[in-house]
Write a protein that holds these residues in place. Sequence first.
Motif, PDB file in Angstrom:
ATOM      1  N   LYS A 140      41.332 -23.463 -21.580  1.00  0.00           N
ATOM      2  CA  LYS A 140      41.458 -21.992 -21.976  1.00  0.00           C
ATOM      3  C   LYS A 140      40.921 -21.562 -23.123  1.00  0.00           C
ATOM      4  CE  LYS A 140      45.428 -21.025 -18.737  1.00  0.00           C
ATOM      5  NZ  LYS A 140      46.639 -21.163 -18.715  1.00  0.00           N
ATOM      6  N   GLY A 141      40.872 -22.815 -24.229  1.00  0.00           N
ATOM      7  CA  GLY A 141      40.238 -22.481 -25.756  1.00  0.00           C
ATOM      8  C   GLY A 141      38.932 -22.081 -25.285  1.00  0.00           C
ATOM      9  N   HIS A 142      38.126 -22.871 -24.666  1.00  0.00           N
ATOM     10  CA  HIS A 142      36.627 -22.596 -24.386  1.00  0.00           C
ATOM     11  C   HIS A 142      36.390 -21.280 -23.581  1.00  0.00           C
ATOM     12  CE1 HIS A 142      36.648 -27.272 -24.182  1.00  0.00           C
ATOM     13  NE2 HIS A 142      35.765 -26.980 -25.334  1.00  0.00           N
ATOM     14  N   LEU A 143      37.557 -21.266 -22.634  1.00  0.00           N
ATOM     15  CA  LEU A 143      36.983 -19.820 -21.852  1.00  0.00           C
ATOM     16  C   LEU A 143      37.441 -18.626 -22.740  1.00  0.00           C
ATOM     17  CD1 LEU A 143      39.001 -20.998 -18.399  1.00  0.00           C
ATOM     18  CD2 LEU A 143      36.600 -21.197 -19.354  1.00  0.00           C
ATOM     19  N   SER A 144      38.311 -18.788 -23.758  1.00  0.00           N
ATOM     20  CA  SER A 144      38.518 -17.623 -24.514  1.00  0.00           C
ATOM     21  C   SER A 144      37.378 -17.283 -25.228  1.00  0.00           C
ATOM     22  CB  SER A 144      39.771 -17.762 -25.653  1.00  0.00           C
ATOM     23  OG  SER A 144      39.207 -18.738 -26.573  1.00  0.00           O
ATOM     24  N   LEU A 158      36.805 -17.578 -33.618  1.00  0.00           N
ATOM     25  CA  LEU A 158      37.866 -17.070 -32.909  1.00  0.00           C
ATOM     26  C   LEU A 158      39.033 -18.183 -32.987  1.00  0.00           C
ATOM     27  CD1 LEU A 158      36.183 -15.939 -29.458  1.00  0.00           C
ATOM     28  CD2 LEU A 158      36.773 -14.836 -31.564  1.00  0.00           C
ATOM     29  N   PRO A 159      40.241 -17.462 -33.147  1.00  0.00           N
ATOM     30  CA  PRO A 159      41.409 -17.976 -33.142  1.00  0.00           C
ATOM     31  C   PRO A 159      41.672 -19.350 -32.207  1.00  0.00           C
ATOM     32  CG  PRO A 159      42.047 -15.841 -32.965  1.00  0.00           C
ATOM     33  CD  PRO A 159      40.657 -16.290 -32.665  1.00  0.00           C
ATOM     34  N   THR A 160      42.456 -20.229 -32.555  1.00  0.00           N
ATOM     35  CA  THR A 160      42.896 -21.526 -31.876  1.00  0.00           C
ATOM     36  C   THR A 160      43.824 -21.143 -30.388  1.00  0.00           C
ATOM     37  OG1 THR A 160      42.690 -22.821 -33.357  1.00  0.00           O
ATOM     38  CG2 THR A 160      43.949 -23.891 -31.728  1.00  0.00           C
ATOM     39  N   GLY A 192      52.830 -24.771 -28.946  1.00  0.00           N
ATOM     40  CA  GLY A 192      51.978 -24.843 -30.183  1.00  0.00           C
ATOM     41  C   GLY A 192      51.054 -25.947 -30.262  1.00  0.00           C
ATOM     42  N   LEU A 193      50.969 -26.829 -29.423  1.00  0.00           N
ATOM     43  CA  LEU A 193      49.821 -27.820 -29.568  1.00  0.00           C
ATOM     44  C   LEU A 193      48.672 -27.138 -29.026  1.00  0.00           C
ATOM     45  CD1 LEU A 193      48.706 -30.725 -29.201  1.00  0.00           C
ATOM     46  CD2 LEU A 193      48.980 -30.896 -26.998  1.00  0.00           C
ATOM     47  N   ALA A 194      47.518 -27.271 -29.864  1.00  0.00           N
ATOM     48  CA  ALA A 194      46.257 -26.722 -29.712  1.00  0.00           C
ATOM     49  C   ALA A 194      45.643 -27.339 -28.563  1.00  0.00           C
ATOM     50  CB  ALA A 194      45.473 -27.079 -31.224  1.00  0.00           C
ATOM     51  N   GLY A 221      35.171 -22.190 -32.138  1.00  0.00           N
ATOM     52  CA  GLY A 221      36.677 -22.021 -32.350  1.00  0.00           C
ATOM     53  C   GLY A 221      37.172 -22.474 -33.709  1.00  0.00           C
ATOM     54  N   GLU A 222      38.119 -21.802 -34.130  1.00  0.00           N
ATOM     55  CA  GLU A 222      38.533 -22.205 -35.623  1.00  0.00           C
ATOM     56  C   GLU A 222      39.224 -23.650 -35.548  1.00  0.00           C
ATOM     57  OE1 GLU A 222      41.057 -19.094 -37.634  1.00  0.00           O
ATOM     58  OE2 GLU A 222      39.128 -18.440 -38.245  1.00  0.00           O
TER      59      GLU A 222
END
Length: 277
Positions: free
Chosen positions: A33-37, A171-173, A179-181, A145-146
Amino acid sequence: MIADPAAMSAWSEAARAQGEHVALVPTMGALHKGHLSLLAEARHRAQRVVLSIFVNPMQFGPQEDLAKYPRDLAGDLAKAASVGCDLAFVPEAASMYGPGFQTAIDVREVSQGLCGARRPGHFVGVATVVCKFFNIVRPHVAFFGEKDFQQLAVIRRMVTDLNLPVEIIGLPTVREPDGLALSSRNAYLAPPDRQRAAALHAGLSAAKTLAEKGECRASVLLEVATTEIVGRVERIDYLEIRAADDLKPLETIDRPAVMLVAAFVGRTRLIDNLRIG
Ligand code: AMP
Protein backbone atom coordinates in the motif's frame (compact mmCIF):
# COMPACT_ATOMS: atom_id res chain seq x y z
CA MET A 1 4.21 -3.66 -19.87
CA ILE A 2 7.39 -2.53 -21.62
CA ALA A 3 10.83 -4.07 -21.03
CA ASP A 4 12.87 -2.33 -23.72
CA PRO A 5 14.30 1.10 -22.69
CA ALA A 6 14.08 2.44 -26.26
CA ALA A 7 10.40 1.45 -26.49
CA MET A 8 9.82 3.09 -23.10
CA SER A 9 11.37 6.36 -24.32
CA ALA A 10 9.28 6.25 -27.51
CA TRP A 11 6.07 5.76 -25.47
CA SER A 12 6.95 8.73 -23.29
CA GLU A 13 7.90 10.92 -26.23
CA ALA A 14 4.53 10.18 -27.85
CA ALA A 15 2.71 11.19 -24.65
CA ARG A 16 4.79 14.37 -24.35
CA ALA A 17 4.13 15.20 -28.01
CA GLN A 18 0.42 15.19 -27.17
CA GLY A 19 1.05 17.64 -24.34
CA GLU A 20 0.51 15.05 -21.63
CA HIS A 21 2.33 15.14 -18.31
CA VAL A 22 4.20 11.95 -17.46
CA ALA A 23 4.67 10.78 -13.87
CA LEU A 24 7.14 8.10 -12.78
CA VAL A 25 7.00 5.94 -9.65
CA PRO A 26 10.25 3.94 -9.38
CA THR A 27 10.06 0.73 -7.32
CA MET A 28 11.68 -2.66 -6.86
CA GLY A 29 8.28 -4.39 -7.02
CA ALA A 30 6.55 -6.60 -4.43
CA LEU A 31 4.09 -3.75 -4.27
CA HIS A 32 2.27 -2.85 -1.05
CA LYS A 33 0.00 0.00 0.00
CA GLY A 34 2.97 2.35 0.39
CA HIS A 35 3.83 1.97 -3.29
CA LEU A 36 0.14 2.24 -4.21
CA SER A 37 -0.13 5.55 -2.33
CA LEU A 38 2.62 6.93 -4.60
CA LEU A 39 0.83 5.65 -7.70
CA ALA A 40 -2.51 7.07 -6.53
CA GLU A 41 -0.97 10.51 -5.97
CA ALA A 42 0.76 10.31 -9.36
CA ARG A 43 -2.62 9.47 -10.91
CA HIS A 44 -4.00 12.74 -9.48
CA ARG A 45 -1.15 14.84 -10.76
CA ALA A 46 -0.39 13.61 -14.28
CA GLN A 47 -2.17 12.31 -17.36
CA ARG A 48 0.25 9.41 -17.74
CA VAL A 49 1.52 7.28 -14.86
CA VAL A 50 4.49 4.97 -15.33
CA LEU A 51 5.53 2.45 -12.67
CA SER A 52 9.03 1.08 -12.96
CA ILE A 53 9.87 -2.27 -11.41
CA PHE A 54 13.56 -3.07 -11.25
CA VAL A 55 15.49 -4.91 -8.57
CA ASN A 56 18.64 -2.91 -9.19
CA PRO A 57 21.79 -5.04 -8.77
CA MET A 58 23.94 -1.90 -8.53
CA GLN A 59 22.43 -0.90 -5.17
CA PHE A 60 22.87 -4.27 -3.44
CA GLY A 61 26.07 -5.24 -1.63
CA PRO A 62 27.62 -8.69 -2.17
CA GLN A 63 26.20 -9.99 1.14
CA GLU A 64 22.74 -8.51 0.63
CA ASP A 65 19.40 -9.99 -0.44
CA LEU A 66 19.45 -9.36 -4.24
CA ALA A 67 18.76 -13.01 -5.14
CA LYS A 68 16.00 -13.54 -2.59
CA TYR A 69 14.39 -10.09 -2.81
CA PRO A 70 10.59 -10.74 -3.06
CA ARG A 71 9.27 -10.75 -6.63
CA ASP A 72 5.64 -10.91 -7.78
CA LEU A 73 5.31 -9.42 -11.25
CA ALA A 74 1.77 -10.68 -11.98
CA GLY A 75 0.51 -9.44 -8.61
CA ASP A 76 2.29 -6.10 -9.07
CA LEU A 77 0.75 -5.50 -12.50
CA ALA A 78 -2.75 -6.22 -11.16
CA LYS A 79 -2.27 -3.90 -8.15
CA ALA A 80 -0.84 -1.13 -10.32
CA ALA A 81 -3.75 -1.38 -12.75
CA SER A 82 -6.20 -1.18 -9.84
CA VAL A 83 -4.96 2.33 -8.99
CA GLY A 84 -5.00 3.51 -12.60
CA CYS A 85 -1.34 3.10 -13.54
CA ASP A 86 -0.97 3.35 -17.34
CA LEU A 87 2.22 1.42 -17.91
CA ALA A 88 4.76 -0.74 -16.12
CA PHE A 89 8.37 -0.40 -17.25
CA VAL A 90 10.17 -3.61 -16.27
CA PRO A 91 13.64 -3.69 -17.84
CA GLU A 92 16.10 -6.57 -17.69
CA ALA A 93 19.37 -5.91 -15.86
CA ALA A 94 21.27 -6.55 -19.10
CA SER A 95 19.46 -3.72 -20.87
CA MET A 96 20.16 -1.30 -18.01
CA TYR A 97 23.82 -2.25 -17.57
CA GLY A 98 25.15 -3.18 -21.00
CA PRO A 99 28.67 -4.39 -21.81
CA GLY A 100 31.29 -1.89 -20.73
CA PHE A 101 28.97 -0.01 -18.38
CA GLN A 102 31.14 2.09 -16.05
CA THR A 103 29.41 5.33 -15.06
CA ALA A 104 28.27 6.11 -11.52
CA ILE A 105 26.69 9.10 -9.78
CA ASP A 106 28.01 9.83 -6.31
CA VAL A 107 25.96 12.32 -4.26
CA ARG A 108 28.83 12.67 -1.85
CA GLU A 109 27.71 14.30 1.39
CA VAL A 110 24.05 13.33 1.74
CA SER A 111 25.01 9.71 1.05
CA GLN A 112 27.40 9.65 4.01
CA GLY A 113 26.46 8.04 7.31
CA LEU A 114 23.20 6.27 8.15
CA CYS A 115 22.46 3.66 5.44
CA GLY A 116 25.35 5.03 3.38
CA ALA A 117 27.83 3.94 6.05
CA ARG A 118 26.30 0.48 6.51
CA ARG A 119 25.71 -0.21 2.82
CA PRO A 120 28.81 0.96 0.90
CA GLY A 121 27.95 1.87 -2.68
CA HIS A 122 24.21 1.64 -2.06
CA PHE A 123 23.37 5.27 -2.82
CA VAL A 124 25.70 5.37 -5.81
CA GLY A 125 23.62 2.49 -7.18
CA VAL A 126 20.36 4.27 -6.31
CA ALA A 127 21.36 7.64 -7.77
CA THR A 128 22.74 6.07 -10.94
CA VAL A 129 19.69 3.93 -11.65
CA VAL A 130 17.22 6.71 -10.83
CA CYS A 131 19.09 9.06 -13.17
CA LYS A 132 18.94 6.39 -15.87
CA PHE A 133 15.19 5.98 -15.30
CA PHE A 134 14.73 9.74 -15.58
CA ASN A 135 16.63 9.73 -18.90
CA ILE A 136 14.71 6.75 -20.27
CA VAL A 137 11.20 7.66 -19.07
CA ARG A 138 11.67 11.45 -19.21
CA PRO A 139 8.99 12.12 -16.57
CA HIS A 140 7.81 15.61 -15.69
CA VAL A 141 7.36 14.49 -12.09
CA ALA A 142 8.56 11.54 -9.99
CA PHE A 143 7.25 10.23 -6.67
CA PHE A 144 9.23 8.79 -3.78
CA GLY A 145 8.40 7.73 -0.22
CA GLU A 146 9.71 9.46 2.90
CA LYS A 147 10.07 5.93 4.25
CA ASP A 148 13.49 5.96 2.55
CA PHE A 149 14.34 9.42 3.85
CA GLN A 150 18.03 9.43 3.00
CA GLN A 151 17.31 8.08 -0.48
CA LEU A 152 14.84 10.92 -1.07
CA ALA A 153 17.43 13.47 0.09
CA VAL A 154 20.03 11.92 -2.24
CA ILE A 155 17.66 12.12 -5.21
CA ARG A 156 16.62 15.71 -4.47
CA ARG A 157 20.30 16.71 -4.27
CA MET A 158 21.14 14.89 -7.51
CA VAL A 159 18.26 16.54 -9.37
CA THR A 160 19.35 19.98 -8.18
CA ASP A 161 23.05 19.42 -8.78
CA LEU A 162 22.63 17.93 -12.26
CA ASN A 163 19.79 20.27 -13.38
CA LEU A 164 17.58 17.30 -14.16
CA PRO A 165 14.25 18.53 -15.56
CA VAL A 166 11.99 16.58 -13.21
CA GLU A 167 9.95 17.60 -10.15
CA ILE A 168 10.51 15.38 -7.12
CA ILE A 169 7.60 14.76 -4.78
CA GLY A 170 8.09 13.00 -1.43
CA LEU A 171 5.08 11.39 0.24
CA PRO A 172 4.47 10.26 3.84
CA THR A 173 5.15 6.73 5.03
CA VAL A 174 2.20 4.34 4.96
CA ARG A 175 2.08 2.21 8.11
CA GLU A 176 0.42 -0.89 9.55
CA PRO A 177 -2.07 -0.24 12.38
CA ASP A 178 0.66 -0.89 14.99
CA GLY A 179 2.94 1.68 13.34
CA LEU A 180 5.27 -0.63 11.41
CA ALA A 181 6.22 1.07 8.13
CA LEU A 182 5.10 -1.01 5.15
CA SER A 183 8.09 -2.53 3.38
CA SER A 184 8.61 -5.33 0.88
CA ARG A 185 11.16 -6.72 3.36
CA ASN A 186 8.44 -7.15 6.03
CA ALA A 187 7.65 -10.38 4.13
CA TYR A 188 10.86 -11.81 5.64
CA LEU A 189 9.53 -11.40 9.21
CA ALA A 190 8.34 -14.53 11.03
CA PRO A 191 5.21 -13.85 13.19
CA PRO A 192 7.04 -13.20 16.51
CA ASP A 193 9.52 -10.92 14.72
CA ARG A 194 6.66 -9.12 13.01
CA GLN A 195 5.24 -8.19 16.45
CA ARG A 196 8.59 -6.95 17.73
CA ALA A 197 9.16 -4.91 14.56
CA ALA A 198 6.63 -2.34 15.81
CA ALA A 199 9.31 -1.30 18.33
CA LEU A 200 11.00 0.93 15.75
CA HIS A 201 8.00 3.19 15.31
CA ALA A 202 7.25 3.04 19.05
CA GLY A 203 10.73 4.38 19.79
CA LEU A 204 10.52 7.15 17.20
CA SER A 205 7.05 8.12 18.45
CA ALA A 206 8.19 8.28 22.08
CA ALA A 207 10.95 10.71 21.06
CA LYS A 208 8.58 12.77 18.95
CA THR A 209 6.12 13.08 21.85
CA LEU A 210 8.89 14.28 24.16
CA ALA A 211 10.11 16.77 21.55
CA GLU A 212 6.57 18.12 21.25
CA LYS A 213 6.65 18.75 25.01
CA GLY A 214 9.68 20.98 24.46
CA GLU A 215 12.69 18.67 24.85
CA CYS A 216 15.23 19.77 22.27
CA ARG A 217 18.39 17.91 23.34
CA ALA A 218 19.09 15.22 20.75
CA SER A 219 20.89 13.06 23.34
CA VAL A 220 17.78 12.92 25.57
CA LEU A 221 15.46 12.17 22.66
CA LEU A 222 17.78 9.42 21.43
CA GLU A 223 17.92 7.89 24.89
CA VAL A 224 14.13 7.72 25.09
CA ALA A 225 13.90 6.08 21.69
CA THR A 226 16.72 3.65 22.49
CA THR A 227 15.01 2.55 25.71
CA GLU A 228 11.86 1.77 23.77
CA ILE A 229 13.59 -0.16 20.99
CA VAL A 230 16.50 -1.97 22.64
CA GLY A 231 15.59 -5.42 23.94
CA ARG A 232 12.81 -5.80 21.38
CA VAL A 233 15.19 -6.02 18.41
CA GLU A 234 18.37 -8.04 17.85
CA ARG A 235 20.53 -5.00 17.22
CA ILE A 236 20.17 -1.29 16.54
CA ASP A 237 22.26 -0.54 13.44
CA TYR A 238 21.92 3.23 13.82
CA LEU A 239 19.65 5.68 15.60
CA GLU A 240 20.33 9.33 14.84
CA ILE A 241 18.79 12.78 14.65
CA ARG A 242 19.57 14.76 11.52
CA ALA A 243 18.40 18.01 9.94
CA ALA A 244 15.42 17.21 7.70
CA ASP A 245 16.72 19.10 4.65
CA ASP A 246 20.45 18.35 4.34
CA LEU A 247 20.73 15.46 6.84
CA LYS A 248 23.47 17.21 8.83
CA PRO A 249 23.80 15.78 12.39
CA LEU A 250 22.01 17.84 15.08
CA GLU A 251 22.73 18.06 18.80
CA THR A 252 19.87 20.47 19.43
CA ILE A 253 16.54 20.47 17.64
CA ASP A 254 16.65 24.08 16.46
CA ARG A 255 15.39 23.39 12.94
CA PRO A 256 13.13 20.80 11.29
CA ALA A 257 14.63 17.44 12.18
CA VAL A 258 14.16 13.77 11.56
CA MET A 259 15.01 10.78 13.72
CA LEU A 260 16.19 7.83 11.65
CA VAL A 261 16.62 4.23 12.72
CA ALA A 262 17.85 0.98 11.24
CA ALA A 263 17.63 -2.22 13.26
CA PHE A 264 17.79 -5.96 12.85
CA VAL A 265 14.61 -7.80 13.81
CA GLY A 266 15.50 -11.47 13.59
CA ARG A 267 17.80 -11.44 10.57
CA THR A 268 15.84 -8.75 8.76
CA ARG A 269 17.19 -5.22 8.64
CA LEU A 270 14.40 -2.64 8.82
CA ILE A 271 14.58 1.14 8.53
CA ASP A 272 12.19 3.86 9.61
CA ASN A 273 12.15 7.56 10.44
CA LEU A 274 9.92 10.24 11.90
CA ARG A 275 10.07 14.01 11.65
CA ILE A 276 10.48 15.70 15.03
CA GLY A 277 10.55 19.32 16.04
P1 AMP B 1 11.11 0.11 -2.96
O1 AMP B 1 10.32 -0.76 -3.87
O2 AMP B 1 11.20 -0.42 -1.58
O3 AMP B 1 12.43 0.51 -3.55
O4 AMP B 1 10.28 1.45 -2.81
C1 AMP B 1 9.84 2.16 -3.93
C2 AMP B 1 9.30 3.49 -3.48
O5 AMP B 1 8.23 3.28 -2.56
C3 AMP B 1 10.34 4.34 -2.76
O6 AMP B 1 10.18 5.70 -3.12
C4 AMP B 1 9.97 4.11 -1.31
O7 AMP B 1 10.38 5.17 -0.46
C5 AMP B 1 8.47 4.02 -1.39
N1 AMP B 1 7.93 3.34 -0.22
C6 AMP B 1 8.37 2.16 0.31
N2 AMP B 1 7.68 1.87 1.44
C7 AMP B 1 6.80 2.88 1.62
C8 AMP B 1 5.81 3.17 2.61
N3 AMP B 1 5.59 2.35 3.66
N4 AMP B 1 5.08 4.30 2.49
C9 AMP B 1 5.29 5.14 1.44
N5 AMP B 1 6.21 4.92 0.47
C10 AMP B 1 6.96 3.81 0.56
